[in-house]
Enzyme design. Structure first.
Site, PDB file in Angstrom:
ATOM      1  N   ASN A   1     -10.357 -10.319  -1.092  1.00  0.00           N
ATOM      2  CA  ASN A   1     -10.641  -9.086  -0.362  1.00  0.00           C
ATOM      3  C   ASN A   1      -9.330  -8.340  -0.155  1.00  0.00           C
ATOM      4  OD1 ASN A   1     -13.526  -9.292   0.195  1.00  0.00           O
ATOM      5  ND2 ASN A   1     -12.939 -11.112   1.334  1.00  0.00           N
TER       6      ASN A   1
ATOM      7  N   SER B   1       0.007   1.090   2.894  1.00  0.00           N
ATOM      8  CA  SER B   1       1.027   2.023   2.429  1.00  0.00           C
ATOM      9  C   SER B   1       2.146   1.225   1.775  1.00  0.00           C
ATOM     10  CB  SER B   1       1.518   2.885   3.590  1.00  0.00           C
ATOM     11  OG  SER B   1       2.053   2.075   4.611  1.00  0.00           O
ATOM     12  N   SER B   2       3.276   1.795   1.589  1.00  0.00           N
ATOM     13  CA  SER B   2       4.209   1.294   0.589  1.00  0.00           C
ATOM     14  C   SER B   2       5.530   0.732   1.108  1.00  0.00           C
ATOM     15  CB  SER B   2       4.495   2.425  -0.384  1.00  0.00           C
ATOM     16  OG  SER B   2       3.291   2.901  -0.928  1.00  0.00           O
TER      17      SER B   2
ATOM     18  N   GLU C   1       3.383   3.544  -6.258  1.00  0.00           N
ATOM     19  CA  GLU C   1       2.325   3.299  -7.227  1.00  0.00           C
ATOM     20  C   GLU C   1       1.849   4.621  -7.819  1.00  0.00           C
ATOM     21  OE1 GLU C   1       1.119   3.696  -3.151  1.00  0.00           O
ATOM     22  OE2 GLU C   1       2.131   1.944  -3.949  1.00  0.00           O
TER      23      GLU C   1
END
Length: 167
Positions: A51, A56-57, A112
């Site tokens: 799952n 965010s990054s 990404e």
């Protein structure tokens, strides 16, 4: 409504536990629908039975690179990712992630991207995004990891690239 206030330490007040490992992933697949193509791409990347919690990054400080993933099916695992599906035969689609690792003690950055382009183009784009993100934060960095994939669509194709943060 009354609320009870409990004192907490900094560790208890930091949200979810900090992941200790990160694994970049990229895969592509074909399906009969966009959802089945995406599901098959997740399976090919090794995360189809997990799952995923999209985040965010930000790469936590002092997290270590782990090339192999060891997570039980059904677990809730954070991931920064991008994906793209297309049902136009002959389309070239790509997805990539870039991980900028900071100097010791600082957090890093994950970027990404997915688009109608080659893997090389997608990796160039995320590389520039990582550079810009570090510049915006005024942080030093010393390593860049890239992972990308491209796919020529036959029926319904999907590309997927992500960075899994795990415990």
């Amino acid at each position: 409504m009354d609320a009870t206030v409990y004192p907490v330490t900094n560790e208890e007040n930091s949200g979810f536990p900090k992941p200790r490992k990160f694994t970049p992933l990229a895969a592509s697949a074909e399906g009969t629908t966009e959802l089945t193509a995406f599901d098959k791409a997740l399976l090919c990347a090794g995360v189809g039975n997990i799952n995923l919690i999209k985040i965010s990054s930000i790469l936590p400080p002092e997290v270590e690179y782990a090339p192999e993933l060891h997570v039980q099916p059904g677990c809730l695992i954070p991931i920064a990712y991008s994906s793209l599906t297309s049902d136009r035969q002959g389309d070239l689609i790509a997805a990539a992630v870039g991980v900028g690792v900071s100097t010791k003690g600082n957090h890093g950055v994950i970027m990404e991207f997915s688009g109608f382009c080659s893997r090389r183009n997608a990796e160039q784009i995320v590389s520039e995004m990582v550079r810009e993100a570090f510049e915006a934060r005024g942080l030093p960095w010393n390593q860049l990891l890239l992972k990308g994939i491209q796919h020529k669509v036959k029926r319904v194709g999907c590309v997927f690239a992500g960075v899994l943060l795990w415990y």
